[in-house]
Design an enzyme around this catalytic site. Structure first.
Site, PDB file in Angstrom:
ATOM      1  N   LYS A  38       0.876  -1.177   0.000  1.00  0.00           N
ATOM      2  CA  LYS A  38       0.000   0.000   0.000  1.00  0.00           C
ATOM      3  C   LYS A  38       0.909   1.221   0.000  1.00  0.00           C
ATOM      4  O   LYS A  38       1.378   1.673   1.057  1.00  0.00           O
ATOM      5  CB  LYS A  38      -0.942   0.023   1.198  1.00  0.00           C
ATOM      6  N   GLY A 112      -4.881   0.625  -3.224  1.00  0.00           N
ATOM      7  CA  GLY A 112      -4.962   2.060  -3.403  1.00  0.00           C
ATOM      8  C   GLY A 112      -5.612   2.751  -2.220  1.00  0.00           C
ATOM      9  O   GLY A 112      -6.183   2.115  -1.335  1.00  0.00           O
ATOM     10  N   GLN A 176     -19.064  -7.537   3.194  1.00  0.00           N
ATOM     11  CA  GLN A 176     -20.191  -7.534   4.134  1.00  0.00           C
ATOM     12  C   GLN A 176     -21.444  -8.106   3.485  1.00  0.00           C
ATOM     13  O   GLN A 176     -22.552  -7.594   3.667  1.00  0.00           O
ATOM     14  CB  GLN A 176     -20.425  -6.122   4.682  1.00  0.00           C
TER      15      GLN A 176
END
Length: 239
Positions: A38, A112, A176
């Site tokens: 990252k 990102g 989720q």
């Protein structure tokens, strides 16, 4: 030489880090040496010392093979964080690190910050965006979205924007996901009909996120031959 995949999302706080962790565990289970990168990290974790995403990878899910490049304390957009901390973000250096990791790992997962239209650098003539970095260096992407209300619009508009920018999309991941929710199930079915893109995974909410629960999730997912084959197909077209 390994392959790089850029993990982006339909917005912030939609679970890119969870999805990236899932992919890392899944690829490792498939026997692939995987690196998480990252490059731009903003905002501190609850301990007020560690950077939030690095803390997640190393302390929460135990992925020590993760790394960043630019660390900035303000929890704001990268371009603003860079201004506030007097940091110069160099896209060429980011790509240089990706190429370095590709020489050492089978897979480099590049997470990102936010979505595709996030500004990384403010210039006199405008902004250098996340999509500019991806497009200029031809990195294929996986788009992460929440599965609930709003998923159709957010996913379709993000895909449309990516396609307008000439960015290659490998597939979608939904976070989720509740298999008992008619909204969630219909959202995924509708998106599949609207977009000619594979849904790589639908990840449930976990009561407790740990290395063990994330590994177990990846292992269960790979027990399904169709799902495992889909991941293999994604890898085959990545660069």
């Amino acid at each position: 030489m390994g392959k790089a995949i850029f993990i982006t999302g339909t917005g912030t706080e939609i679970g890119k880090t969870v999805a990236t962790s899932f992919l890392a565990f899944a690829f490792q289970k498939m026997g692939l040496n995987t690196k998480i990168f990252k490059p731009i990290q903003t905002g501190l974790a609850e301990d007020g010392v560690s950077f939030a995403d690095q803390y997640w990878y190393e302390k929460v899910v135990g992925l020590a093979q993760s790394e960043g490049l630019y660390y900035m304390e303000p929890a704001v957009s990268p371009h603003l964080a860079a201004t506030l901390t007097n940091t110069t973000i160099d896209p060429a250096l980011i790509v240089e690190k990706i190429e370095q990791w590709k020489r050492q790992y089978d897979i480099v997962l590049v997470e990102g910050a936010g979505g595709l239209a996030v500004p990384l650098i403010e210039k006199e003539q405008g902004f250098y965006m996340t999509n500019d970095l991806i497009r200029e260096y031809n990195i294929p992407i996986i788009i992460v979205s929440l599965a609930g209300l709003g998923a159709i619009h957010h996913t379709v508009t993000t895909v449309s924007y990516a396609q307008q920018q000439g960015i290659r999309i490998l597939g979608l991941i939904f976070n989720q996901f509740n298999a008992e929710s008619i909204i969630h199930v219909n959202n995924i079915e509708t998106i599949k009909k609207m977009l000619d893109l594979p849904v790589i995974a639908t990840l449930p909410s976990l009561a407790k996120v740990t290395k063990h629960t994330m590994m177990a999730l990846a292992e269960r997912w790979l027990e399904n031959n169709e799902q495992k084959q889909l991941l293999q197909e994604v890898l085959s077209v990545a660069i």
